[in-house]
Design a protein around this motif. Structure first.
Motif, PDB file in Angstrom:
ATOM      1  N   GLY A 102     -10.336   2.500   4.077  1.00  0.00           N
ATOM      2  CA  GLY A 102      -9.568   1.960   2.960  1.00  0.00           C
ATOM      3  C   GLY A 102      -8.075   2.079   3.221  1.00  0.00           C
ATOM      4  O   GLY A 102      -7.288   1.162   2.929  1.00  0.00           O
ATOM      5  N   TYR A 103      -7.686   3.206   3.792  1.00  0.00           N
ATOM      6  CA  TYR A 103      -6.289   3.433   4.174  1.00  0.00           C
ATOM      7  C   TYR A 103      -5.840   2.399   5.198  1.00  0.00           C
ATOM      8  O   TYR A 103      -4.778   1.784   5.073  1.00  0.00           O
ATOM      9  N   VAL A 104      -6.668   2.178   6.219  1.00  0.00           N
ATOM     10  CA  VAL A 104      -6.317   1.239   7.281  1.00  0.00           C
ATOM     11  C   VAL A 104      -6.320  -0.204   6.757  1.00  0.00           C
ATOM     12  O   VAL A 104      -5.534  -1.038   7.213  1.00  0.00           O
ATOM     13  N   LEU A 105      -7.192  -0.496   5.788  1.00  0.00           N
ATOM     14  CA  LEU A 105      -7.287  -1.849   5.240  1.00  0.00           C
ATOM     15  C   LEU A 105      -5.971  -2.289   4.611  1.00  0.00           C
ATOM     16  O   LEU A 105      -5.426  -3.353   4.954  1.00  0.00           O
ATOM     17  N   THR A 106      -5.448  -1.510   3.673  1.00  0.00           N
ATOM     18  CA  THR A 106      -4.192  -1.902   3.025  1.00  0.00           C
ATOM     19  C   THR A 106      -3.020  -1.801   3.995  1.00  0.00           C
ATOM     20  O   THR A 106      -2.072  -2.595   3.938  1.00  0.00           O
ATOM     21  N   PHE A 107      -3.095  -0.834   4.892  1.00  0.00           N
ATOM     22  CA  PHE A 107      -2.076  -0.686   5.926  1.00  0.00           C
ATOM     23  C   PHE A 107      -1.988  -1.968   6.764  1.00  0.00           C
ATOM     24  O   PHE A 107      -0.913  -2.557   6.933  1.00  0.00           O
ATOM     25  N   LEU A 163     -17.536   7.734   2.949  1.00  0.00           N
ATOM     26  CA  LEU A 163     -16.601   8.361   3.886  1.00  0.00           C
ATOM     27  C   LEU A 163     -15.915   7.302   4.744  1.00  0.00           C
ATOM     28  O   LEU A 163     -14.706   7.400   5.026  1.00  0.00           O
ATOM     29  N   THR A 164     -16.664   6.283   5.147  1.00  0.00           N
ATOM     30  CA  THR A 164     -16.059   5.205   5.923  1.00  0.00           C
ATOM     31  C   THR A 164     -14.991   4.493   5.099  1.00  0.00           C
ATOM     32  O   THR A 164     -13.924   4.127   5.620  1.00  0.00           O
ATOM     33  N   ALA A 196     -10.200  -7.846   3.313  1.00  0.00           N
ATOM     34  CA  ALA A 196     -10.989  -7.072   2.354  1.00  0.00           C
ATOM     35  C   ALA A 196     -12.451  -7.505   2.367  1.00  0.00           C
ATOM     36  O   ALA A 196     -13.365  -6.661   2.331  1.00  0.00           O
ATOM     37  N   ALA A 197     -12.699  -8.816   2.430  1.00  0.00           N
ATOM     38  CA  ALA A 197     -14.077  -9.312   2.444  1.00  0.00           C
ATOM     39  C   ALA A 197     -14.810  -8.891   3.715  1.00  0.00           C
ATOM     40  O   ALA A 197     -15.972  -8.470   3.668  1.00  0.00           O
ATOM     41  N   LEU A 229      -6.305   3.839  -0.577  1.00  0.00           N
ATOM     42  CA  LEU A 229      -5.827   2.457  -0.554  1.00  0.00           C
ATOM     43  C   LEU A 229      -4.323   2.393  -0.852  1.00  0.00           C
ATOM     44  O   LEU A 229      -3.578   1.670  -0.186  1.00  0.00           O
ATOM     45  N   VAL A 230      -3.884   3.182  -1.836  1.00  0.00           N
ATOM     46  CA  VAL A 230      -2.461   3.214  -2.176  1.00  0.00           C
ATOM     47  C   VAL A 230      -1.658   3.859  -1.048  1.00  0.00           C
ATOM     48  O   VAL A 230      -0.540   3.423  -0.725  1.00  0.00           O
TER      49      VAL A 230
END
Length: 471
Positions: free
Chosen positions: A66-71, A60-61, A222-223, A119-120
């Motif tokens: 994941g959205y915030v990461l690529t953003f 869930l995290t 990402a790491a 992510l996308v």
């Protein structure tokens, strides 16, 4: 003698009609509204997604982060791409990517597919967010009208952010968790059509993109995200975590060396020498850490610890979040009387002390006490958000306003990324939801209080010295 040729009359050429401001601002606000909603509504849907897709808290995290990461990792690159290819074109590309990703989210049969689609989604949001502001500034060249439209644009975004959890709770209860992603489809279609129809393209600039630096930046984030999110489940000494530490350290070192030697930089490091610019970015990181970290935690806490349904959780969050747009309006009234540094210091400290009152939260804590504490903190949040943006623009100056805005947005999203991940670490580490919430509130309070200290030292004090010098 009459003329051999009849007189030729010309119909008057109709004047080109100016596109109404309301249509322009609606077109450019839709992207921001979607991006904001997809951070807030998922927090209320989290418990239902866990149940329906059998996800772990770690998964869930990832769905949220994941959205915030690529953003966060693509924002700076997307800003440069908008300058090179054209802001309108990148805005429409981003909306299209976000549309397809939202549909994929709604149809996701398992957590892995949902994480990939998120992510996308974040990549799509990163494309249209910087372009949205550029198009707005270009669409309203007259300063007074532009200021008015920026205020309206901010109010629309703040309102969507404040109402997001309630709307999400209502939709999850009535139509299932998938509906929060399907909501983006009509908004996306309207936004793409109105942008294509009513927004003029912005002239492109020959901007060279620092692609190697941006790729290194993505690897670094990402790491770090992998280490923070997977740590509680895999164990902090696991081999995969050790590899993530090594990759993060290598990426950070590579980026540092490259930025010292390269002509085209990922970040405008020279601007950080200005205390106001550095202070606004420190405040932005800590503010988003606290705000989005606490929102993520509260959505889960109300449902898991207090037995609220998604709809009830959304309603219970409303008194805590509705102050965003109200406080934005208050800021516009008081900003002329007080300096940005003073406002940031005062309201960050207010939010910190309000959050600190919740470190003793227990099953016996009345709901109204929680609502008042978080509501007071969020009054501060509604002042802090426009205040730090204004402080940043003052420090960077008009010539650096666009790149400064991209840096602040990237910093804020990294703050959200780390804040949500840290809350996930805390909640994963403790079996008691009340103990977890108490520790989360402590982390939130520390972030706000550190932000207040940074605002005082780097923004308020230099402002006072400048005012004294001017006198």
């Amino acid at each position: 003698m009459p003329s051999a040729h009849p007189a030729v009359t010309h119909a008057p050429v109709p004047e080109k009609r100016e596109t109404p401001s309301g249509l322009k601002i609606t077109a450019l606000a839709t992207g921001f509204v979607m991006a904001t909603l997809d951070v807030t509504v998922v927090n209320v849907a989290g418990a239902t997604i866990q149940e329906k897709l059998q996800t772990t808290l770690t998964q869930l995290t990832w769905i949220v982060d994941g959205y915030v990461l690529t953003f966060a990792s693509l924002l700076m690159l997307a800003g440069g791409l908008a300058n090179r290819v054209g802001a309108k074109k990148i805005y429409l590309w981003g909306m299209a990517v976000f549309f397809v990703a939202s549909l994929t989210c709604a149809l996701a049969p398992n957590p892995e597919t949902l994480i990939a689609a998120r992510l996308v989604q974040g990549a799509g949001a990163a494309l249209f967010m910087p372009s949205s502001l550029s198009l707005l500034v270009f669409s309203f060249p007259e300063k007074r009208q532009r200021t008015k439209m920026l205020g309206l644009w901010s109010a629309i975004v703040a309102t969507s952010s404040g109402l997001g959890p309630t709307v999400g709770g209502l939709m999850v209860s009535a139509f299932g968790w998938e509906s929060i992603f399907l909501l983006n489809l009509p908004i996306g279609v309207i936004g793409m059509y109105m942008t294509y129809r009513y927004i003029a393209p912005v002239e492109t600039r020959a901007t060279r993109l620092a692609v190697p630096g941006h790729l290194t930046w993505i690897v670094l984030l990402a790491a770090v995200s992998f280490a923070l999110i997977e740590g509680p489940q895999l164990g902090w000494t696991a081999g995969a975590l050790a590899a993530a530490y090594v990759v993060a350290a290598a990426a950070a070192a590579t980026l540092l060396v490259r930025e010292r030697r390269a002509t085209h930089l990922v970040m405008p490091w020279l601007l950080f020498r200005h205390p106001g610019f550095a202070g606004a970015n420190i405040v932005g990181f800590l503010f988003n850490f606290a705000l989005f970290g606490s929102t993520f935690m509260l959505g889960l806490y109300l449902q898991h610890a207090r037995g609220a349904s998604p709809f009830e959780a959304g309603l219970e969050l409303l008194p805590m979040t509705i102050f965003f747009p109200v406080a934005n309006i208050v800021y516009s009234r008081i900003s002329a009387r007080f300096s940005n540094g003073a406002l940031l210091t005062a309201f960050l400290l207010l939010a910190g002390f309000a959050s600190l009152t919740m470190v003793t939260i227990s099953p016996d804590t009345p709901y109204w006490v929680l609502a008042v504490a978080v509501g007071v903190a969020n009054i501060g949040a509604g002042i802090i958000s426009p205040g730090m943006t204004a402080a940043l623009v003052d420090a960077a100056g008009p010539e650096h306003a666009n790149v400064a805005g991209s840096v602040l947005n990237a910093n804020r999203q990294i703050g959200s990324l780390v804040g949500i991940a840290v809350m996930g670490v805390v909640l994963n580490s403790l079996s008691d939801w009340n103990q977890g919430a108490a520790l989360c509130f402590l982390a939130v309070a520390i972030a706000y209080l550190l932000g207040g200290l940074g605002a005082w030292r780097l923004i308020a004090r230099p402002e006072r010295r400048s005012a004294a010098t001017a006198v």
